[in-house]
Design an enzyme around this catalytic site. Structure first.
Site, PDB file in Angstrom:
ATOM      1  N   ARG A  29     -59.317 -30.884 -25.124  1.00 10.57           N
ATOM      2  CA  ARG A  29     -58.327 -31.119 -26.179  1.00 10.57           C
ATOM      3  C   ARG A  29     -57.090 -31.663 -25.492  1.00 10.57           C
ATOM      4  O   ARG A  29     -56.488 -30.987 -24.648  1.00 10.57           O
ATOM      5  CB  ARG A  29     -58.018 -29.828 -26.938  1.00 10.57           C
ATOM      6  N   GLN A  36     -64.373 -31.411 -35.890  1.00  7.73           N
ATOM      7  CA  GLN A  36     -63.886 -30.969 -37.189  1.00  7.73           C
ATOM      8  C   GLN A  36     -64.632 -31.702 -38.303  1.00  7.73           C
ATOM      9  O   GLN A  36     -65.051 -31.095 -39.287  1.00  7.73           O
ATOM     10  CB  GLN A  36     -62.371 -31.228 -37.289  1.00  7.73           C
ATOM     11  N   ASP A  44     -54.123 -31.663 -44.344  1.00  7.05           N
ATOM     12  CA  ASP A  44     -53.857 -31.182 -42.984  1.00  7.05           C
ATOM     13  C   ASP A  44     -52.338 -31.053 -42.848  1.00  7.05           C
ATOM     14  O   ASP A  44     -51.585 -31.521 -43.721  1.00  7.05           O
ATOM     15  CB  ASP A  44     -54.430 -32.186 -41.969  1.00  7.05           C
ATOM     16  N   CYS A  98     -58.498 -28.242 -42.335  1.00  7.16           N
ATOM     17  CA  CYS A  98     -59.045 -27.947 -40.999  1.00  7.16           C
ATOM     18  C   CYS A  98     -58.454 -26.671 -40.414  1.00  7.16           C
ATOM     19  O   CYS A  98     -59.059 -26.068 -39.535  1.00  7.16           O
ATOM     20  CB  CYS A  98     -58.809 -29.128 -40.075  1.00  7.16           C
TER      21      CYS A  98
HETATM   22  N1   CP Z   1     -59.104 -26.930 -36.765  1.00  8.11           N
HETATM   23  C1   CP Z   1     -58.890 -26.713 -35.447  1.00  8.11           C
HETATM   24  O1   CP Z   1     -59.245 -27.514 -34.611  1.00  8.11           O
HETATM   25  O2   CP Z   1     -58.288 -25.517 -35.171  1.00  8.11           O
HETATM   26  P1   CP Z   1     -57.680 -25.039 -33.764  1.00  8.11           P
HETATM   27  O3   CP Z   1     -56.476 -25.889 -33.501  1.00  8.11           O
HETATM   28  O4   CP Z   1     -57.354 -23.609 -33.971  1.00  8.11           O
HETATM   29  O5   CP Z   1     -58.731 -25.237 -32.699  1.00  8.11           O
HETATM   30  N1  NVA Z   2     -53.680 -32.778 -37.070  1.00  7.10           N
HETATM   31  C1  NVA Z   2     -53.602 -31.464 -36.464  1.00  7.10           C
HETATM   32  C2  NVA Z   2     -54.946 -30.819 -36.440  1.00  7.10           C
HETATM   33  C3  NVA Z   2     -54.991 -29.437 -35.841  1.00  7.10           C
HETATM   34  C4  NVA Z   2     -56.374 -28.867 -35.790  1.00  7.10           C
HETATM   35  C5  NVA Z   2     -53.036 -31.604 -35.066  1.00  7.10           C
HETATM   36  O1  NVA Z   2     -53.406 -32.547 -34.369  1.00  7.10           O
HETATM   37  O2  NVA Z   2     -52.203 -30.781 -34.676  1.00  7.10           O
END
Ligand code: CP
Ligand code: NVA
Length: 306
Positions: free
Chosen positions: A103, A133, A225, A265
């Site tokens: 991530r 997701q 979101d 999400c």
């Molecule tokens: N939806 C999602 O990716 O959640 P987290 O940020 O908690 O991993």
């Molecule tokens: N769009 C959000 C999604 C989190 C799961 C972000 O990138 O923070």
């Protein structure tokens, strides 16, 4: 671990409709029969440069349920956080583990990692995409509607990573998709063009509009979101103003189908992008959707690693 065998999961653009449907089908099977030691002795390295609840816990638990092991690696603790090159990190981890989930911020970073790793690299969210997701979203929608054909999913809010992956997912499986956003917060034009081309092949429609009512009109699924994603915290105040007409609330959902379902999400901000009446109401499927992260990612891990 040769380059020929390795397959990454960076974006759904790289996966065919058949492959995506097969992952969803396998996820339903794994939900029924969750403990399968098909990844015995295999390790997943999980690099996090941003916070996470669902992604971390679902990948870690998923690896355990498949007989493997997962390592949580915060970038603050890795030498990566002190400037070790991504390419060196990729080569070193390739010698120890069987796959990497990351991530991060820029999508170019995951591409760089995947280029130098001899093992599969999985996108656990970048600024551009969130494909794991979208797999969970598809599984949730399929369970509710039992088809994608003729289903309309409406996404309200920021044209962000989640919106991009959901739009591609819809185009791939032939589901109608509309996105309502304020001016200046549109999805990436190149990704929209790719999704529209895919949709022509699958018979889906992709609509981008500045009108929230048009976006949700007769929708089966309403999705939103956060308005400020991770890394955009300094824009929080201006975004609250820009997105105010795009809140999913009792008035807006009147324009959707009476039997609509609400998805998010998560994490969510109640009374910002969605009211508590909706996310905690009877049309919401957000916790089933969150659980589906576990099932679809296990299906993905099985496909890439076993
Ligand atoms: N939806 C999602 O990716 O959640 P987290 O940020 O908690 O991993
Ligand atoms: N769009 C959000 C999604 C989190 C799961 C972000 O990138 O923070």
């Amino acid at each position: 671990k040769t380059a020929v065998e390795k397959r990454d999961f960076l974006t759904l653009l790289d996966y065919s409709k058949e492959e995506i449907l097969a992952i969803i089908e396998e996820a339903f099977k794994l939900e029924e029969n969750p403990i399968q030691p098909v990844l015995q002795g295999k390790t997943l390295a999980m690099i996090f440069e941003k916070s996470s609840t669902r992604t971390r816990v679902s990948f870690e638990t998923g690896m355990l349920q498949l007989g493997g092991h997962a390592l949580f690696l915060s970038s603050q603790d890795l030498q990566l956080g002190r400037g070790e090159p991504v390419s060196d990190t990729a080569k070193v981890l390739s010698g120890y583990v069987d796959a990497i989930m990351i991530r991060t911020f820029g999508h170019d970073k995951i591409e760089e990692l995947a280029k130098h790793a001899s093992i599969p690299v999985i996108n656990g969210l970048t600024d551009l995409f969130h494909p794991c997701q979208a797999l969970a979203d598809l599984k949730t929608i399929y369970r509710i509607k039992e088809t994608f054909e003729g289903v309309k999913t409406a996404y309200l809010g920021d044209g962000n990573n989640v919106a991009h992956s959901l739009m591609i997912a819809a185009a791939k499986v032939g589901m109608d998709f509309s996105l309502g956003c304020p001016k200046g917060y549109e999805p990436d034009a190149d990704i929209v063009a790719k999704a529209q081309k895919l949709a022509e092949e699958t018979g889906a429609t992709i609509t981008i509009t500045y009108d929230p009512i048009e976006a949700v009109k007769d929708a089966d699924i309403i999705y939103t979101d956060v308005w400020a994603s991770m890394g955009q915290e300094s824009e929080q105040q201006e975004r609250l103003v820009a997105f105010k007409d795009f809140q999913v609330n009792d008035q807006l959902v009147q324009h959707a189908r009476a039997d609509y379902h609400f998805l998010h999400c998560l994490p969510a901000h109640r009374e910002e992008e969605v009211t508590a009446s909706i996310i905690d109401g009877e049309h919401s499927a957000v916790f089933e959707q969150a659980e589906n992260r576990l099932h679809v990612q296990k299906a993905l891990l099985k496909k890439l690693l076993s």
